[in-house]
Design an enzyme around this catalytic site. Structure first.
Site, PDB file in Angstrom:
ATOM      1  N   ARG A  72       0.838  -1.215   0.000  1.00 14.23           N
ATOM      2  CA  ARG A  72       0.000   0.000   0.000  1.00 14.23           C
ATOM      3  C   ARG A  72       0.865   1.254   0.000  1.00 14.23           C
ATOM      4  NH1 ARG A  72      -3.114  -2.415  -2.423  1.00 14.23           N
ATOM      5  NH2 ARG A  72      -4.812  -3.554  -1.499  1.00 14.23           N
ATOM      6  N   GLU A 121       2.006   1.566  -3.451  1.00 15.75           N
ATOM      7  CA  GLU A 121       0.896   2.075  -4.239  1.00 15.75           C
ATOM      8  C   GLU A 121       0.729   3.586  -4.047  1.00 15.75           C
ATOM      9  OE1 GLU A 121      -3.699   0.759  -5.022  1.00 15.75           O
ATOM     10  OE2 GLU A 121      -2.997   0.754  -2.945  1.00 15.75           O
ATOM     11  N   SER A 167      16.266  14.198   0.842  1.00 19.03           N
ATOM     12  CA  SER A 167      17.256  13.240   1.306  1.00 19.03           C
ATOM     13  C   SER A 167      16.609  12.077   2.044  1.00 19.03           C
ATOM     14  CB  SER A 167      18.248  13.940   2.240  1.00 19.03           C
ATOM     15  OG  SER A 167      19.143  12.997   2.793  1.00 19.03           O
TER      16      SER A 167
END
Length: 147
Positions: A89, A92, A115
């Site tokens: 997830r 995603e 960074s």
């Protein structure tokens, strides 16, 4: 010699077996919970004192202490696309919102990156009437590209 992954497995097993939370382990190590969790899962090397504290809190041996001090191979997941539902997830989210985040960083800061070395992370539970929510804060230093 034990690998970092074998040490991570030993720490995770001992933590569950002894009922030690990640927060309790972090307190024993003397570092933030996110850093400590990432370190014992193999993403950061621990100092000798930190590794000793973690192993002591979990009643683990010197093989774990030595392995926790090894240099990691950061970001190494078992597969190109994560299969664990929680990790997937997040993958995603970056697939969907990554280009948006990139554009907004460039608009606000200019040409550069966030960074992952000079970086902070926080995860917390946020109560909500429709069901508790997960709040993840990524806080990285802006690094401009230099040409």
């Amino acid at each position: 010699m034990m690998t970092k992954q074998e040490a991570a497995d030993a720490v995770c097993g001992a933590r569950v077996e002894r009922g030690v939370t990640w927060a309790q382990l972090a307190e024993a190590v003397g570092r933030p919970v996110v850093w400590t969790t990432a370190a014992v899962l193999g993403q950061h090397p621990m100092s000798a004192a930190e590794a000793e504290a973690a192993a002591s809190a979990l009643e683990l041996g010197q093989d774990v202490v030595k392995a926790l001090q090894l240099q990691p191979t950061r970001g190494a997941l078992g597969a190109a696309v994560p299969v664990d539902p929680t990790v997937y997830r997040l993958y995603e989210v970056l697939q969907v919102y990554g280009p948006t985040i990139k554009e907004l960083i460039h608009e606000e800061f200019g040409d550069g990156i966030m960074s992952a070395i000079n970086f902070r992370l926080d995860v917390k539970r946020v109560p909500d009437p429709e069901g508790d929510r997960v709040e993840i804060v990524l806080n990285g230093k802006f690094l401009p590209y230099q040409w």
